[in-house]
Design a protein around this motif. Structure first.
Motif, PDB file in Angstrom:
ATOM      1  N   SER A   1      26.331  51.349  60.827  1.00  0.00           N
ATOM      2  CA  SER A   1      26.020  51.646  59.377  1.00  0.00           C
ATOM      3  C   SER A   1      24.602  51.484  58.862  1.00  0.00           C
ATOM      4  CB  SER A   1      27.009  50.513  58.748  1.00  0.00           C
ATOM      5  OG  SER A   1      26.409  49.216  58.790  1.00  0.00           O
ATOM      6  N   GLU A   2      24.371  52.610  57.940  1.00  0.00           N
ATOM      7  CA  GLU A   2      22.951  52.663  57.509  1.00  0.00           C
ATOM      8  C   GLU A   2      23.084  52.037  55.840  1.00  0.00           C
ATOM      9  OE1 GLU A   2      19.835  56.326  56.138  1.00  0.00           O
ATOM     10  OE2 GLU A   2      21.808  56.680  56.850  1.00  0.00           O
ATOM     11  N   TRP A   3      22.034  51.307  55.747  1.00  0.00           N
ATOM     12  CA  TRP A   3      22.123  50.673  54.388  1.00  0.00           C
ATOM     13  C   TRP A   3      20.822  51.081  53.684  1.00  0.00           C
ATOM     14  CZ3 TRP A   3      25.926  47.063  52.202  1.00  0.00           C
ATOM     15  CH2 TRP A   3      26.990  47.166  53.063  1.00  0.00           C
TER      16      TRP A   3
ATOM     17  N   ILE B   1      12.135  50.261  58.835  1.00  0.00           N
ATOM     18  CA  ILE B   1      13.538  50.342  59.074  1.00  0.00           C
ATOM     19  C   ILE B   1      14.036  49.404  59.880  1.00  0.00           C
ATOM     20  CG2 ILE B   1      15.692  51.502  59.712  1.00  0.00           C
ATOM     21  CD1 ILE B   1      14.102  54.108  59.144  1.00  0.00           C
ATOM     22  N   ARG B   2      14.697  48.297  59.407  1.00  0.00           N
ATOM     23  CA  ARG B   2      15.115  47.038  60.318  1.00  0.00           C
ATOM     24  C   ARG B   2      16.544  47.482  60.900  1.00  0.00           C
ATOM     25  NH1 ARG B   2      12.430  45.286  56.074  1.00  0.00           N
ATOM     26  NH2 ARG B   2      10.853  43.505  56.398  1.00  0.00           N
ATOM     27  N   ILE B   3      16.633  47.249  62.165  1.00  0.00           N
ATOM     28  CA  ILE B   3      17.772  47.576  63.136  1.00  0.00           C
ATOM     29  C   ILE B   3      18.214  46.293  63.722  1.00  0.00           C
ATOM     30  CG2 ILE B   3      17.096  49.946  63.501  1.00  0.00           C
ATOM     31  CD1 ILE B   3      16.573  49.114  66.224  1.00  0.00           C
TER      32      ILE B   3
ATOM     33  N   GLY C   1      15.850  46.659  51.602  1.00  0.00           N
ATOM     34  CA  GLY C   1      15.279  47.523  52.471  1.00  0.00           C
ATOM     35  C   GLY C   1      16.163  48.579  53.263  1.00  0.00           C
ATOM     36  N   TRP C   2      15.427  49.264  53.900  1.00  0.00           N
ATOM     37  CA  TRP C   2      16.377  50.509  54.825  1.00  0.00           C
ATOM     38  C   TRP C   2      16.594  49.602  56.103  1.00  0.00           C
ATOM     39  CZ3 TRP C   2      13.965  55.989  55.673  1.00  0.00           C
ATOM     40  CH2 TRP C   2      15.015  56.715  56.365  1.00  0.00           C
ATOM     41  N   GLN C   3      18.025  49.687  56.470  1.00  0.00           N
ATOM     42  CA  GLN C   3      18.487  49.022  57.589  1.00  0.00           C
ATOM     43  C   GLN C   3      19.546  49.843  58.338  1.00  0.00           C
ATOM     44  OE1 GLN C   3      19.273  44.373  56.281  1.00  0.00           O
ATOM     45  NE2 GLN C   3      19.035  45.707  54.241  1.00  0.00           N
TER      46      GLN C   3
END
Length: 473
Positions: A275-277, A252-254, A264-266
C-alpha cells in the motif's frame, strides 16, 4: 561506452584488470586519456596487453611520475583490513584514487543533454540484501512501460560499458559497499537503501564502517529523492537525516514490518498487500500474493522499493502492478526451478549470509533446507528464530559441521558434504507440499567459484532429478 571526461591527455593508472578494469581502460582511451594498467595476475596483464594497453609496474621507482589518477577495481581493499600496497603508494605520491563508479558519475552527463526533451536519470540501489532483485525489478517495470532504460553496476554490464544516454533514458545501477565506499562522485537522481545486516565487516572495519560506505550514496551528492528501508535502526536514522520536515516527500520510507504513520510518503507491504500512503492517507494498493516472481516478505520489500522508484518517475500504480506480474525473478534468487510429485525446488544460492537465508526460510512452508559453504562471522545466529518451517537441513561444504552444532537437536539435520548428495537426499525424503530450498547462509568459495556456479550445480541436479531422461548441460 561512456568516455571518461576530465582526463584528456593525462596518464591514468588502472589497478585490477577484470571486467570493470578493462572497461575503465577503454573508456579512458575514448575520453583522450592514456591508461597504464596493472594486475597482480599474469593473466590479467596479458589480457590488457592483448587489447593494446600499456602496463605500469607500480613497484618501479618512477611509477607515479606524471600520473593524474589511480582507478581501482572494487574488489581491491583500500583501507581495511589493510590498504593494498599500490593504493598506499598512490597516497604517498599524492595521486588521487577513484573507481569506475566515480568516473561514471563525473562523465555520464554531457552538453548533448541540453537538447533533450527529457533529461536522463540515474537510479542507484544499495543495501545488504535485495539489491539485485530490486534493481532488476525497476528495470523490468521501466521496460514494460516502454521507457528507455539500462541496467548496470554490480549486476549486468560495467557502468562505463553503458551506452551514452538517450532522451529520457533511465539508468538503474546496483551498487555494492565496495563500489560506494571509494567513488569520488556519487550523484544519482534517486537513491535506494534496501536494508542493512552484517556483511563484509573485515573490508569495512566493522558494522559502522559498512553502514558508512552505504550512507555515502545519500550524503556525498544528495539525490533528489531517497527511498529508504526503515525496518532497521540504520534505515530510520538515514531517513531522519535526509528529511527536512515530517512530511518531506523527498524521502519515501518503505517497510514490511511497520504500520504506516505520520504525514510522509510511505510504501509498506503487510500480509502480502503493498500500500502507498501520502499525507496520512492510502492512495493505492497491490496484492503481491499473486505475483509469482516475488515470493516472500523479503521480495515484498524489494517490490516496495521498486514501486516507490517507479512512482517517483511518474508511473501509474496499475501499470506498475501489471509489470510486477510479468517479472520472472532473477537466477539464484528465490528462483523456482521446477516441481515433481508435489515437491517444489527453489534456488536461492544468493542467500550468502544468515540474514538473507532467514528471509528465504520465511517465504515458504515446510522446507527441506540445503545450507552450508564457507560460513561467515556470526554463523547461523540471525536465522535460528526462523527455522520452525524446516523439516530437515542437508548440510554441505566447509561449515557443514559447524552449522550442525548450531542447529543442535532442535532441527533434524544431515551432513551431506556435497550438493549431489544433498539434492538426492532431500528429494528422496521430501513429501508433497514440501519445498526443497537451497539457501546456503554461507559463501560459496570452498567448493565453487561463485554463488552463480553453486546455484547452477543445484539447478542441474534438480532438473536431472525431475526428468532423468532430459538432456543435461
Amino acid at each position: 561506452m561512456i568516455p571518461v571526461r576530465g582526463y584528456k591527455d593525462c596518464r591514468v593508472a588502472v589497478l585490477g584488470l577484470g571486467r570493470s578494469g578493462l572497461a575503465t581502460a577503454r573508456a579512458l582511451v575514448a575520453g583522450g586519456a592514456t591508461p597504464l594498467c596493472w594486475d597482480d595476475s599474469p593473466e590479467g596483464r596479458a589480457r590488457a596487453e592483448g587489447e593494446g594497453f600499456a602496463l605500469l609496474d607500480p613497484a618501479r621507482p618512477d611509477a607515479w611520475d606524471e600520473i593524474a589518477l589511480l582507478v581501482v577495481s572494487p574488489g581491491i581493499p583500500h583501507l581495511y583490513p589493510r590498504p593494498n600496497p599500490v593504493i598506499a603508494a598512490a597516497w604517498e605520491a599524492g595521486v588521487p584514487v577513484d573507481n569506475d563508479i566515480g568516473l561514471f558519475f563525473r562523465s555520464f552527463a554531457t552538453p548533448d543533454w541540453d537538447s533533450m526533451d527529457q533529461i536522463p536519470k540515474v537510479v542507484a540501489v544499495t543495501g545488504s540484501n535485495g539489491k539485485s532483485t530490486t534493481s532488476a525489478l525497476i528495470h523490468h517495470v521501466l521496460e514494460a512501460e516502454g521507457r528507455a532504460t539500462q541496467l548496470a553496476g554490480n549486476i549486468g554490464r560495467g557502468v562505463l560499458d553503458l551506452d551514452p544516454a538517450a532522451n529520457g533514458d533511465v539508468v538503474v545501477l546496483e551498487l555494492s559497499s565496495y563500489q560506494t565506499d571509494l567513488a569520488r562522485a556519487l550523484t544519482p537522481d534517486i537513491a535506494v537503501f534496501t536494508n542493512l545486516s552484517p556483511d563484509h565487516l573485515d573490508r569495512h572495519g566493522g558494522l559502522g564502517g559498512y553502514f558508512a560506505a552505504k550512507r555515502r550514496l545519500f550524503t556525498e551528492g544528495g539525490p533528489d529523492r531517497a527511498v529508504i528501508g526503515v525496518d532497521e535502526n540504520e534505515g530510520r536514522f538515514l531517513a531522519n537525516v535526509l528529511a527536512e520536515t515530517p512530511g518531506d516527500d523527498r524521502v519515501i520510507r518503505i517497510s514490511t514490518q511497520r504500520k504506516p504513520s505520520g504525514a510522509g510518503w510511505q510504501v509498506v507491504a503487510r500480509k502480502g498487500f503493498l500500500s502507498e500512503w501520502r499525507k496520512g492517507r492510502q492512495v493505492a494498493s497491490i496484492d503481491l500474493r499473486a505475483v509469482p516472481g516475488l515470493p516472500g516478505e523479503h521480495n515484498h520489500q524489494n517490490a516496495c522499493a521498486a514501486y516507490a522508484v517507479a512512482r517517483s518517475l511518474g508511473l501509474n500504480p496499475r501499470r506498475i502492478e501489471a509489470a510486477f506480474h510479468s517479472f520472472a525473478g532473477l537466477p539464484h534468487r528465490s528462483q523456482r526451478i521446477g516441481e515433481k510429485d508435489g515437491v517444489v525446488y527453489v534456488n536461492d544460492s544468493k542467500a550468502t549470509n544468515a540474514d538473507s537465508a532467514a528471509k528465504s526460510l520465511q517465504a515458504f512452508g515446510r522446507i527441506r533446507w540445503i545450507a552450508g559453504g564457507l560460513g561467515k562471522e556470526g554463523g547461523l545466529g540471525p536465522l535460528l528464530p526462523h527455522v520452525g518451517s524446516v523439516a530437515k537441513a542437508y548440510l554441505i561444504g566447509h561449515s557443514a559441521r559447524d552449522f550442525a552444532l548450531e542447529l543442535g537437536a532442535d532441527v533434524p539435520h544431515e551432513i551431506c558434504e556435497t550438493m549431489d548428495v544433498a539434492v538426492a537426499r532431500a528429494g528422496a525424503e521430501a513429501e508433497p507440499g514440501d519445498t526443497v530450498l537451497l539457501a546456503p547462509a554461507a559463501a560459496s568459495f570452498d567448493q565453487y567459484k561463485d554463488f552463480e556456479m553453486r546455484g547452477a550445480d543445484f539447478t542441474a541436479r534438480v532438473r536431472s532429478l525431475i526428468d532423468p531422461d532430459a538432456p543435461q548441460g
